[in-house]
Write a protein that holds these residues in place. Structure first.
Motif, short mmCIF file in Angstrom:
data_model
loop_
_atom_site.label_atom_id
_atom_site.label_comp_id
_atom_site.label_asym_id
_atom_site.label_seq_id
_atom_site.Cartn_x
_atom_site.Cartn_y
_atom_site.Cartn_z
N LEU A 122 0.96 -1.17 -0.04
CA LEU A 122 -0.02 0.00 0.00
C LEU A 122 0.72 1.27 -0.11
N VAL A 123 2.06 1.38 0.64
CA VAL A 123 2.84 2.58 0.85
C VAL A 123 2.95 3.02 -0.57
N PRO A 124 3.74 2.45 -1.71
CA PRO A 124 3.87 3.24 -2.92
C PRO A 124 2.52 3.75 -3.53
N ARG A 125 1.35 3.13 -3.22
CA ARG A 125 0.26 3.66 -3.72
C ARG A 125 -0.45 4.73 -2.84
N LEU A 126 0.09 5.04 -1.80
CA LEU A 126 -0.51 6.22 -0.94
C LEU A 126 0.43 7.18 -0.85
N LYS A 182 -3.93 9.18 6.38
CA LYS A 182 -4.84 9.92 5.40
C LYS A 182 -3.78 10.50 4.26
N GLY A 183 -2.71 9.81 3.87
CA GLY A 183 -1.86 10.22 2.64
C GLY A 183 -0.88 11.13 3.03
N ASP A 184 -0.40 11.60 4.42
CA ASP A 184 0.24 12.54 4.76
C ASP A 184 1.45 11.79 5.11
N PRO A 185 2.54 11.62 4.43
CA PRO A 185 3.77 11.00 4.97
C PRO A 185 4.38 11.81 6.31
N ASP A 186 4.34 12.95 6.44
CA ASP A 186 4.77 13.42 7.86
C ASP A 186 3.81 13.24 9.03
N ALA A 187 2.73 12.54 8.82
CA ALA A 187 1.85 11.89 9.88
C ALA A 187 2.31 10.64 10.58
N ARG A 218 8.96 9.81 -0.89
CA ARG A 218 8.70 9.42 0.66
C ARG A 218 8.42 7.88 0.81
N ALA A 219 8.22 7.23 0.23
CA ALA A 219 7.87 5.93 0.43
C ALA A 219 8.89 5.07 1.27
N ASP A 220 10.35 5.25 1.27
CA ASP A 220 11.06 4.63 1.73
C ASP A 220 10.82 5.22 3.37
N ASP A 221 10.96 6.43 3.41
CA ASP A 221 10.77 7.08 4.78
C ASP A 221 9.56 6.46 5.60
N VAL A 222 8.35 6.36 4.84
CA VAL A 222 7.25 5.83 5.55
C VAL A 222 7.57 4.32 5.88
#
Length: 189
Positions: free
Chosen positions: A100-104, A140-145, A109-113
């Motif tokens: 799901l990460v690469p889709r969201l 909700k799609g916010d990588p900083d969250a 930022r995917a690696d950070d998530v």
């Protein structure tokens, strides 16, 4: 004499308080008896395994517009279970969060998530995957969250569960549509 009487009453009162405290500690240590085998049959509000009958009811009531085969595949893949009161639980298959990460999130930022998600571990791999998917929903799609959510989950995972409702037809529909929107059934890659 009144002083001696007051002292005796105080000692008696203290002895009663100590006896109550000892009784409560012993009662807390005593194991609770297991539920009788027919407990779930007598209490239908508890969780029911996914069955064709339950699928039919939910499909007609909540998802009349969705393809039954897709919905059935999603329910079986994510091992959904339901309660008579409208609640649901699910067990995502291994690797769901990583799919799901690469889709969201943006590719940068995917690696950070994923790195932030790896900081949360539960008692079992299934519970870890469940919380990872729940954290992705809550972000909700916010990588900083993600990082603050992981930190909160490490303190008390229930705080995160409160952010993602799991009760009622509306919550079930929103969650299933979220999974389908982000192609959760697609193979990894």
């Amino acid at each position: 004499m009144p002083l001696d009487t007051a002292l005796l009453q105080l000692l008696a009162f203290t002895a009663i308080l100590i006896a109550i405290a000892i009784h409560r500690r012993r009662a807390a240590r005593r194991p609770k008896p297991p539920a009788p085998p027919d407990f779930l049959q007598r209490h239908p509000e508890f969780i029911h395994r996914y069955t064709e009958e339950i699928f039919g009811q939910i499909h007609r009531r909540v998802f009349p517009d969705l393809d039954p085969a897709t919905l059935r595949a999603l329910f079986e893949t994510f091992r959904f279970e339901f309660s008579a009161r409208g609640g649901f639980i699910f067990t995502p298959p291994p690797g769901t969060a990583a799919r799901l990460v690469p889709r969201l999130f943006p590719p940068a930022r995917a690696d950070d998530v994923l790195r932030a998600l790896r900081k949360y571990r539960a008692d079992t791999p299934d519970d870890t995957e469940l919380m990872h998917v729940t954290l992705l929903r809550a972000a909700k799609g916010d990588p900083d969250a993600i990082a603050p959510l992981v930190k909160a989950a490490r303190r008390d995972f229930r705080d995160i569960l409160l952010l993602t409702p799991d009760n009622g037809d509306h919550a079930l529909r929103q969650f299933v549509l979220w999974l389908l929107e982000h192609d959760a059934l697609a193979p990894r890659g």
